[in-house]
Design a protein around this motif. Structure first.
Motif, short mmCIF file in Angstrom:
data_model
loop_
_atom_site.label_atom_id
_atom_site.label_comp_id
_atom_site.label_asym_id
_atom_site.label_seq_id
_atom_site.Cartn_x
_atom_site.Cartn_y
_atom_site.Cartn_z
N ASP A 130 -4.52 6.58 -2.75
CA ASP A 130 -3.44 5.62 -2.54
C ASP A 130 -3.29 4.71 -3.76
OD1 ASP A 130 -3.23 6.71 -0.04
OD2 ASP A 130 -4.17 5.04 1.00
N LYS A 131 -2.14 4.04 -3.80
CA LYS A 131 -1.87 3.07 -4.86
C LYS A 131 -1.62 1.71 -4.21
CE LYS A 131 0.23 6.38 -7.99
NZ LYS A 131 1.46 6.79 -8.67
N ILE A 132 -2.06 0.69 -4.91
CA ILE A 132 -1.78 -0.68 -4.49
C ILE A 132 -0.77 -1.24 -5.49
CG2 ILE A 132 -2.73 -2.98 -4.10
CD1 ILE A 132 -3.89 -0.96 -2.17
N ILE A 133 0.34 -1.77 -4.98
CA ILE A 133 1.34 -2.38 -5.84
C ILE A 133 1.28 -3.89 -5.60
CG2 ILE A 133 3.79 -2.51 -6.43
CD1 ILE A 133 3.98 0.38 -5.21
N VAL A 134 1.10 -4.64 -6.67
CA VAL A 134 1.01 -6.10 -6.59
C VAL A 134 2.25 -6.69 -7.25
CG1 VAL A 134 -0.40 -8.11 -7.14
CG2 VAL A 134 -1.51 -5.89 -6.80
N LEU A 184 0.85 -1.18 0.00
CA LEU A 184 0.00 0.00 0.00
C LEU A 184 0.89 1.23 0.00
CD1 LEU A 184 -2.81 1.30 0.21
CD2 LEU A 184 -2.61 1.11 2.68
N GLN A 185 0.79 2.04 -1.04
CA GLN A 185 1.58 3.26 -1.17
C GLN A 185 0.69 4.46 -0.87
OE1 GLN A 185 3.43 3.86 -5.00
NE2 GLN A 185 4.05 5.93 -4.49
N ASN A 199 11.02 -4.14 -14.54
CA ASN A 199 12.06 -3.32 -13.92
C ASN A 199 11.47 -2.16 -13.11
OD1 ASN A 199 14.12 -4.85 -15.06
ND2 ASN A 199 13.97 -3.72 -16.98
N TYR A 200 10.50 -2.45 -12.26
CA TYR A 200 9.85 -1.42 -11.44
C TYR A 200 10.58 -1.31 -10.11
CZ TYR A 200 6.21 1.05 -8.87
OH TYR A 200 5.52 1.96 -8.11
N GLN A 201 10.81 -0.10 -9.67
CA GLN A 201 11.49 0.14 -8.38
C GLN A 201 10.43 0.50 -7.34
OE1 GLN A 201 14.81 -0.18 -7.63
NE2 GLN A 201 14.14 0.15 -5.54
N LEU A 202 10.34 -0.29 -6.27
CA LEU A 202 9.38 -0.02 -5.19
C LEU A 202 9.74 1.30 -4.50
CD1 LEU A 202 8.78 -3.40 -3.36
CD2 LEU A 202 7.10 -2.03 -4.57
N PRO A 203 8.75 2.11 -4.10
CA PRO A 203 9.03 3.32 -3.33
C PRO A 203 9.60 2.96 -1.96
CG PRO A 203 6.76 3.30 -4.14
CD PRO A 203 7.34 1.96 -4.43
N PRO A 204 10.25 3.92 -1.28
CA PRO A 204 10.80 3.63 0.06
C PRO A 204 9.69 3.50 1.10
CG PRO A 204 11.11 5.93 -0.51
CD PRO A 204 10.53 5.28 -1.72
N ARG A 205 10.08 2.93 2.25
CA ARG A 205 9.13 2.79 3.37
C ARG A 205 9.18 4.02 4.24
NH1 ARG A 205 6.92 -2.26 4.17
NH2 ARG A 205 7.78 -3.76 2.73
N LEU A 251 5.41 7.01 -0.01
CA LEU A 251 5.97 5.96 0.85
C LEU A 251 5.07 4.74 0.92
CD1 LEU A 251 7.04 8.19 3.87
CD2 LEU A 251 8.48 7.38 2.01
N LEU A 252 5.69 3.57 1.09
CA LEU A 252 4.96 2.35 1.35
C LEU A 252 4.59 2.31 2.83
CD1 LEU A 252 6.98 -0.34 -0.62
CD2 LEU A 252 4.93 0.86 -1.33
N THR A 253 3.33 2.06 3.15
CA THR A 253 2.91 2.06 4.55
C THR A 253 2.50 0.68 5.06
OG1 THR A 253 0.66 2.66 3.89
CG2 THR A 253 2.15 4.47 4.47
#
Length: 186
Positions: A118-122, A81-82, A180-186, A86-88
């Motif tokens: 918000d965005k959901i990353i799967v 959950l972004q 090649n997706y980079q996850l956001p920081p926490r 930030l990822l929360t």
């Protein structure tokens, strides 16, 4: 004394009156249905603007369809959950295999509530899917003869996958995942 001409004239007038009454009844029913439809559309537009567009939280746990993955790839599905940049939250779930359709599987979103922005990353099998554009739509439940019950806000689903609208009809298709997706920081 009545002649046959007068009798046919009276029968003709009687039939014309009956036909006119039937046409009047049909016009009344048709007008009533059209007016009801018009009123329901106006009510749905008002409900959309005044209620549905103001909802800021999404009730999660809705289904997400997956297509093109094999059983082994669906043992671990990562959800993130972004909120903002930030990822929360994160969660790991497995998919339930759909016996009727071997190609397509369903998994429920593991987050109960989140904001519409918000965005959901799967993350499935080295592929990422970014779900966004959560919204609600005003609508009615329809029965056999038209709307049943009051207008209500429905939805809570996503409109965009990887930033594209109407991408795969809401299904996460394996070949369209981001590699090649980079996850956001926490």
């Amino acid at each position: 004394m009545m002649t046959t001409r007068k009798i046919f004239k009276i029968i003709g007038i009687f039939i014309a009156v009956i036909i006119a009454l039937i046409l009047l009844l049909v016009a009344f029913v048709w007008g009533s249905v059209e007016w009801n439809s018009y009123s329901k559309k106006k009510e749905a537009i008002r409900m959309q603007k005044e209620v549905c567009d103001t909802i800021k939280t999404v009730d999660g746990n809705f289904p997400i369809w997956l297509d093109g993955f094999d059983k082994k790839e669906l043992k671990e599905i990562h959800f993130y959950l972004q909120q903002g940049k930030l990822l929360t939250k994160d969660a790991v779930v497995g998919s339930v295999l759909d016996k009727a359709n071997k190609e397509s599987q369903i998994v429920n979103l593991p987050f109960d509530k989140f904001n519409v922005d918000d965005k959901i990353i799967v993350f499935i099998s080295k592929r990422y899917y970014v779900l966004s554009g959560f919204s609600y739509t005003a609508g009615y439940n329809y029965g056999m003869f038209g709307p049943v019950g009051p207008c209500e806000c429905r939805g809570g689903g996503y409109e965009k996958i990887n930033g594209k609208k109407d991408f795969g009809s809401g299904t996460l298709i394996k070949k369209y995942g981001l590699i090649n997706y980079q996850l956001p920081p926490r």
